[in-house]
Write an enzyme that holds these catalytic residues in place. Structure first.
Site, PDB file in Angstrom:
ATOM      1  N   ASP A 244       0.858  -1.189   0.000  1.00  0.00           N
ATOM      2  CA  ASP A 244       0.000   0.000   0.000  1.00  0.00           C
ATOM      3  C   ASP A 244       0.897   1.244   0.000  1.00  0.00           C
ATOM      4  O   ASP A 244       1.437   1.618  -1.038  1.00  0.00           O
ATOM      5  CB  ASP A 244      -0.908  -0.098   1.229  1.00  0.00           C
ATOM      6  CG  ASP A 244      -1.989   0.965   1.283  1.00  0.00           C
ATOM      7  OD1 ASP A 244      -2.391   1.457   0.228  1.00  0.00           O
ATOM      8  OD2 ASP A 244      -2.429   1.306   2.397  1.00  0.00           O
TER       9      ASP A 244
ATOM     10  N   PHE B 139     -10.195   0.119  -0.265  1.00  0.00           N
ATOM     11  CA  PHE B 139      -9.898  -0.753   0.865  1.00  0.00           C
ATOM     12  C   PHE B 139     -10.576  -2.089   0.613  1.00  0.00           C
ATOM     13  O   PHE B 139     -11.765  -2.152   0.328  1.00  0.00           O
ATOM     14  CB  PHE B 139     -10.366  -0.151   2.191  1.00  0.00           C
ATOM     15  CG  PHE B 139      -9.687  -0.817   3.363  1.00  0.00           C
ATOM     16  CD1 PHE B 139      -8.444  -0.390   3.789  1.00  0.00           C
ATOM     17  CD2 PHE B 139     -10.287  -1.898   3.997  1.00  0.00           C
ATOM     18  CE1 PHE B 139      -7.795  -1.026   4.844  1.00  0.00           C
ATOM     19  CE2 PHE B 139      -9.647  -2.548   5.054  1.00  0.00           C
ATOM     20  CZ  PHE B 139      -8.405  -2.105   5.474  1.00  0.00           C
TER      21      PHE B 139
HETATM   22  P1  IMP Z   1       1.744  -0.290   3.882  1.00  0.00           P
HETATM   23  O1  IMP Z   1       2.820  -0.250   4.914  1.00  0.00           O
HETATM   24  O2  IMP Z   1       0.942   0.968   3.837  1.00  0.00           O
HETATM   25  O3  IMP Z   1       2.238  -0.715   2.527  1.00  0.00           O
HETATM   26  O4  IMP Z   1       0.671  -1.299   4.393  1.00  0.00           O
HETATM   27  C1  IMP Z   1       0.747  -2.624   4.271  1.00  0.00           C
HETATM   28  C2  IMP Z   1      -0.271  -3.263   5.182  1.00  0.00           C
HETATM   29  O5  IMP Z   1      -1.445  -2.458   5.371  1.00  0.00           O
HETATM   30  C3  IMP Z   1      -0.759  -4.541   4.572  1.00  0.00           C
HETATM   31  O6  IMP Z   1       0.041  -5.603   4.909  1.00  0.00           O
HETATM   32  C4  IMP Z   1      -2.137  -4.653   5.166  1.00  0.00           C
HETATM   33  O7  IMP Z   1      -2.060  -5.295   6.408  1.00  0.00           O
HETATM   34  C5  IMP Z   1      -2.594  -3.236   5.378  1.00  0.00           C
HETATM   35  N1  IMP Z   1      -3.490  -2.789   4.305  1.00  0.00           N
HETATM   36  C6  IMP Z   1      -3.267  -1.874   3.379  1.00  0.00           C
HETATM   37  N2  IMP Z   1      -4.307  -1.723   2.541  1.00  0.00           N
HETATM   38  C7  IMP Z   1      -5.234  -2.610   2.970  1.00  0.00           C
HETATM   39  C8  IMP Z   1      -6.527  -2.975   2.490  1.00  0.00           C
HETATM   40  O8  IMP Z   1      -7.076  -2.462   1.492  1.00  0.00           O
HETATM   41  N3  IMP Z   1      -7.158  -3.957   3.193  1.00  0.00           N
HETATM   42  C9  IMP Z   1      -6.615  -4.577   4.261  1.00  0.00           C
HETATM   43  N4  IMP Z   1      -5.412  -4.274   4.729  1.00  0.00           N
HETATM   44  C10 IMP Z   1      -4.709  -3.308   4.084  1.00  0.00           C
END
Ligand code: IMP
Length: 181
Positions: free
Chosen positions: A105, A154
């Site tokens: 993300d 999401f």
């Molecule tokens: P990042 O550090 O922002 O890349 O986030 C990664 C983590 O955020 C993932 O491993 C998920 O646990 C959570 N995450 C990000 N987007 C979503 C989503 O759309 N649904 C569920 N979990 C998400």
């Protein structure tokens, strides 16, 4: 939270579509590492289901390890801070490592983990993610293996949660946008 049944949410990727992409990524990894061994490092808890399926689609010798990080808390918003809660159990020095994540993300989690794993001096280090949301990227990090790239929605299911719920939903569904955070 008031629980909305997953069956009321729109399907983004069906279990059949997911299975097909996982098979393709597994084949690609098997070809890339032909004749070698790999260590799959799953990021708990979200990647557990993807890792279980991906590992069975990979034909080369593979072992598993798991890390856990604190990231999203209970809602859909990231705090921005990433902390290691559980480290790997076995040394990865000199090994081919693939970090397996449910969704890339902002990239904060994977860039943190990528730097951390590099300190262990693996022979190679790659990233496999089930979903990629490139539009949300803050940290400069990309995955080597991606099942699906998606816009900024999401999602839940196939290991991914909202407030720890819905991880067991077997397809990937869109969370309604008007939820309290
Ligand atoms: P990042 O550090 O922002 O890349 O986030 C990664 C983590 O955020 C993932 O491993 C998920 O646990 C959570 N995450 C990000 N987007 C979503 C989503 O759309 N649904 C569920 N979990 C998400």
């Amino acid at each position: 939270m008031s629980y909305i049944p997953a069956s009321e949410m729109e399907i983004l990727f069906s279990k059949e579509q997911i299975a097909e992409r996982v098979r393709e990524i597994g084949k690609q990894i098997s070809a890339d590492y032909a004749g070698q061994s790999i260590v799959l490092i799953g990021v708990l808890k979200g990647a557990a289901i993807f890792l279980a399926d991906l590992a069975r689609a990979i034909a080369v010798d593979a072992t598993f390890d798991y890390v856990a990080v604190s990231s999203y808390g209970k809602g859909t918003r990231s705090s921005g801070a990433v902390k290691l809660i559980k480290d790997i159990d076995n040394p990865i020095e000199g090994k081919n490592v693939i970090i397996v994540e449910d969704i890339l993300d902002t990239g904060l989690t994977l860039s943190f983990l990528h730097k951390l794993m590099l300190q262990h001096r693996p022979k190679s280090l790659r990233i496999a993610t089930c979903l990629d949301k490139p539009a949300r990227r803050i940290a400069s990090i990309d995955a080597d293996y991606v099942c699906f790239s998606i816009p900024n929605h999401f999602v839940i299911g196939y290991g991914m949660d909202f407030a720890e719920h819905y991880r067991n939903v077997d397809d990937i569904r869109l969370m309604p946008p008007d939820l309290p955070e």
